[in-house]
Design an enzyme around this catalytic site. Structure first.
Site, PDB file in Angstrom:
ATOM      1  N   ASP A   1       8.315   8.830  13.050  1.00  0.00           N
ATOM      2  CA  ASP A   1       7.577   8.158  14.091  1.00  0.00           C
ATOM      3  C   ASP A   1       9.218   7.204  14.967  1.00  0.00           C
ATOM      4  O   ASP A   1       9.599   6.766  14.009  1.00  0.00           O
ATOM      5  CB  ASP A   1       6.766   6.759  13.473  1.00  0.00           C
ATOM      6  CG  ASP A   1       5.967   6.766  14.542  1.00  0.00           C
ATOM      7  OD1 ASP A   1       6.125   6.203  15.604  1.00  0.00           O
ATOM      8  OD2 ASP A   1       4.399   6.704  14.365  1.00  0.00           O
TER       9      ASP A   1
ATOM     10  N   THR B   1       2.229   6.479  20.049  1.00  0.00           N
ATOM     11  CA  THR B   1       2.039   6.870  18.866  1.00  0.00           C
ATOM     12  C   THR B   1       0.970   8.446  19.196  1.00  0.00           C
ATOM     13  O   THR B   1       0.811   9.728  18.536  1.00  0.00           O
ATOM     14  CB  THR B   1       2.178   6.446  17.760  1.00  0.00           C
ATOM     15  OG1 THR B   1       3.091   4.962  17.642  1.00  0.00           O
ATOM     16  CG2 THR B   1       1.599   6.909  16.553  1.00  0.00           C
TER      17      THR B   1
ATOM     18  N   LYS C   1       0.162   6.847   9.304  1.00  0.00           N
ATOM     19  CA  LYS C   1      -1.017   6.089   9.785  1.00  0.00           C
ATOM     20  C   LYS C   1      -1.811   6.720   9.907  1.00  0.00           C
ATOM     21  O   LYS C   1      -2.075   8.457  10.307  1.00  0.00           O
ATOM     22  CB  LYS C   1       0.270   6.362  11.646  1.00  0.00           C
ATOM     23  CG  LYS C   1       0.570   4.487  11.489  1.00  0.00           C
ATOM     24  CD  LYS C   1       1.277   4.740  12.939  1.00  0.00           C
ATOM     25  CE  LYS C   1       2.772   4.068  13.266  1.00  0.00           C
ATOM     26  NZ  LYS C   1       3.382   4.007  14.302  1.00  0.00           N
ATOM     27  N   ASP C   2      -2.892   7.068   9.950  1.00  0.00           N
ATOM     28  CA  ASP C   2      -4.184   7.979  10.868  1.00  0.00           C
ATOM     29  C   ASP C   2      -4.291   8.926  11.869  1.00  0.00           C
ATOM     30  O   ASP C   2      -4.110   9.952  12.141  1.00  0.00           O
ATOM     31  CB  ASP C   2      -5.785   6.681  10.292  1.00  0.00           C
ATOM     32  CG  ASP C   2      -5.382   5.823  11.331  1.00  0.00           C
ATOM     33  OD1 ASP C   2      -4.562   5.276  12.231  1.00  0.00           O
ATOM     34  OD2 ASP C   2      -6.645   5.045  11.451  1.00  0.00           O
TER      35      ASP C   2
ATOM     36  N   ASP D   1       9.303   3.420  12.993  1.00  0.00           N
ATOM     37  CA  ASP D   1       8.792   3.723  13.591  1.00  0.00           C
ATOM     38  C   ASP D   1       8.142   1.172  13.730  1.00  0.00           C
ATOM     39  O   ASP D   1       8.349   0.122  14.211  1.00  0.00           O
ATOM     40  CB  ASP D   1       6.743   3.509  14.397  1.00  0.00           C
ATOM     41  CG  ASP D   1       6.149   3.109  15.450  1.00  0.00           C
ATOM     42  OD1 ASP D   1       6.597   3.361  16.394  1.00  0.00           O
ATOM     43  OD2 ASP D   1       5.355   2.350  15.361  1.00  0.00           O
TER      44      ASP D   1
ATOM     45  N   HIS E   1       7.767   0.754  22.705  1.00  0.00           N
ATOM     46  CA  HIS E   1       8.137   1.409  23.527  1.00  0.00           C
ATOM     47  C   HIS E   1       6.412   1.495  24.127  1.00  0.00           C
ATOM     48  O   HIS E   1       6.155   1.076  24.962  1.00  0.00           O
ATOM     49  CB  HIS E   1       8.054   2.351  22.660  1.00  0.00           C
ATOM     50  CG  HIS E   1       7.764   2.476  21.667  1.00  0.00           C
ATOM     51  ND1 HIS E   1       5.842   3.262  21.590  1.00  0.00           N
ATOM     52  CD2 HIS E   1       7.033   2.688  20.158  1.00  0.00           C
ATOM     53  CE1 HIS E   1       5.642   3.050  20.530  1.00  0.00           C
ATOM     54  NE2 HIS E   1       6.213   2.767  19.606  1.00  0.00           N
TER      55      HIS E   1
END
Length: 559
Positions: free
Chosen positions: A52, A91, A173-174, A301, A491
């Site tokens: 990420d 994302t 992350k989900d 990230d 971003h």
């Protein structure tokens, strides 16, 4: 896993041993028969790795320092100019492209969140990986779901063609795990609060319990700062961004601080450790059909948002994940698994303006708060005479904006045109496109670095969810007006620093090559499909197959 902090040359061996602690030895697999005398059999396990916020710029900057897993991948088929070609470089949209082979316009994942004024709750934001029709036990929480993804993933296609195939996804992350795993998935896990969790209604498994226990033990006692490699030392130096000070962090972990754990290299190490535990528990790569393992590493990230991309924190993060990946690959090798790997990213990133301004980029700036929905509503209300309250909705200073849904059509049109006029006069705005303009724009083709701004925005546009207009800021304008602790950079722009990501393919024995010309992340799924001889319907992918054979042969086309 013991979370090692040394970054000596012996780290890869130490981490590899740590990764395999407590893991059962896997039986050697009999080699699969070759499809022809001159070509290898398809790999038995596909591993799709997403880092990420791992931009092409970061890959280029640190490539000479990699000695672990990233160095191994760089000996394979290297595409340093991969593109998340759409404008909504966030994302969820980015992860939705990686294993579907489709752009957000077709995956339906236009952003991390969007506005749906029809939902029966006061807050009209919808998260890309939630089921907004269901209420969570905690009113501040949500029910995770992959229901918004409109197309199947590669793992789902594999299961449909080979019922014995397993489809597994793990992430910090989900939204990353769910967008890469898809709707039909055997195991899916992501980090939440202080451990790895799965979808509502699914059972816990021993592999996840074991990893959560290892993390809990670490959290209970904390851990010292990670040592800074010598090549990271020049990046050291305190920088002030609003109320946050960054540029001196080495990821010391106070006892019980799960938030600091999440925004550190230790999260990626834990994610890889859980992935390896699932490989062992499910005997991935050893079954009657090829298996899919998607692993999204989220810490780059979190570090990028919290500290920027050019400080010692990012340098240390990349050095550590490089070694963790090396240990992960070594553990797979020790198990005798025939695997093929692709590594890419969901989007790139840009360093915070406060440090950019010191590094010969004085024009880099934060977005004006006048571009936020509340201020824009007030400016438009002054031009139209309509009430300002809730007139224009959005979740930031750029991207999609929605006009109040219950306005008469004529008033909605007036609001859109007034907003365009206000924004056109703002020096930070590059372009404003209406939904009608985007809908009338053909889906772009050709090399993504040549696409116009409206073409980039078109690749993110899905009419049932997208806004009434989209705002794109000028190059170098960061859509984060006010930085603070944990969030100093972001971003999401249509510019190449957010769009360009590396795409690396590797398999033992393959002859490596480098192709500097632009390709797209939507090319990954068709490439992997061909690698395992998976038949796919014509037109299923927006992308194309990339030939991974550097000789006269080709890996493209079902044999």
């Amino acid at each position: 896993m013991r979370y090692t902090s040394a970054l000596s040359p012996a780290l890869a061996a130490i981490a590899a041993a740590a990764l395999s602690i407590g893991a059962p030895a896997a039986a050697s697999a009999a080699p699969a028969p070759a499809t022809a005398a001159s070509e290898p059999a398809p790999p038995r396990l596909l591993i799709a790795l997403a880092m990420d916020q791992f931009s092409a710029d970061l890959f280029a900057e640190y490539r000479s320092h990699f000695t672990g897993g990233l160095a191994r991948l760089a000996t394979g088929a290297v595409f340093p100019a991969g593109y998340q070609s759409h404008a909504a470089t966030e994302t969820c949209p980015g992860h939705s492209t990686l294993l579907t082979g489709n752009r957000p316009a077709h995956t339906g994942i236009i952003a991390n969140t969007w506005i749906d004024q029809s939902v029966a709750r006061p807050k009209k934001e919808v998260y890309c990986a939630e089921d907004e029709t269901r209420a969570a036990a905690d009113p501040k929480d949500y029910v995770a779901s992959v229901g918004h993804l409109l197309v199947p993933t590669l793992g789902e296609r594999m299961k449909q063609h080979w019922p014995a195939a397993r489809n597994v996804a793990v992430s910090g992350k989900d939204r990353a795990a769910l967008m890469m795993g898809g709707h039909v998935i055997d195991q899916v896990w992501w980090w939440k609060n202080n451990g790895f969790v799965t979808l509502d209604g699914r059972s816990d498994v021993p592999a996840a319990r074991a990893e959560n226990a290892a993390v809990a033990k670490l959290l209970a006692k904390g851990a010292p700062a990670l040592p800074l490699p010598a090549f990271c030392a020049p990046r050291e130096g305190a920088i002030q961004a609003g109320s946050a000070t960054v540029g001196t962090g080495h990821f010391a972990l106070a006892a019980g601080d799960a938030t600091a754990f999440r925004a550190s290299p230790r999260l990626d190490q834990a994610t890889l450790d859980l992935a390896l535990k699932l490989v062992d528990a499910m005997k991935l790569g050893k079954g009657a059909a090829p298996d899919m393992l998607a692993v999204s590493l989220s810490a780059t990230d979190y570090v990028g948002h919290a500290t920027g991309t050019q400080g010692p924190e990012m340098c240390l993060q990349l050095a550590t994940v490089d070694q963790a990946l090396g240990a992960f690959f070594a553990a797979l090798d020790a198990r005798g698994i025939d695997y093929g790997v692709v590594l890419s990213a969901d989007h790139g990133g840009f360093d915070m303006p406060e440090r950019q301004n010191r590094a010969a980029m004085p024009q880099v700036a934060r977005a004006d708060a006048a571009l936020l929905p509340k201020a824009l509503s007030a400016a438009v209300a002054a031009r139209t005479g309509l009430p300002a309250q809730g007139l224009i909705l959005g979740d930031g200073a750029a991207g999609d904006f929605w006009v109040k849904a219950d306005l008469p059509p004529a008033d909605k049109a007036r609001v859109v045109e007034a907003a365009r006029a206000v924004l056109a006069s703002h020096p930070q705005v590059a372009a404003v496109f209406t939904a009608a303009e985007l809908a009338a724009t053909p889906m772009p083709t050709g090399s993504p670095e040549t696409w116009t701004l409206i073409q980039r925005a078109r690749a993110s546009f899905y009419a049932p969810r997208s806004g009434d207009f989209v705002v794109l800021l000028n190059r170098g304008v960061m859509a984060l007006p006010q930085p603070g602790p944990g969030y100093v950079a972001t971003h999401g722009s249509p510019w190449d620093y957010d769009r360009r990501v590396p795409i690396l393919f590797w398999r033992k024995g393959m002859a490596g090559f480098e192709q500097p010309s632009a390709v797209e992340t939507v090319d990954i799924a068709p490439t992997l499909s061909a690698w395992i001889n998976l038949p796919v319907p014509q037109g299923a992918y927006d992308g194309r197959c990339l030939d991974l054979d550097s000789g006269p042969g080709s890996t493209c086309g079902v044999k």
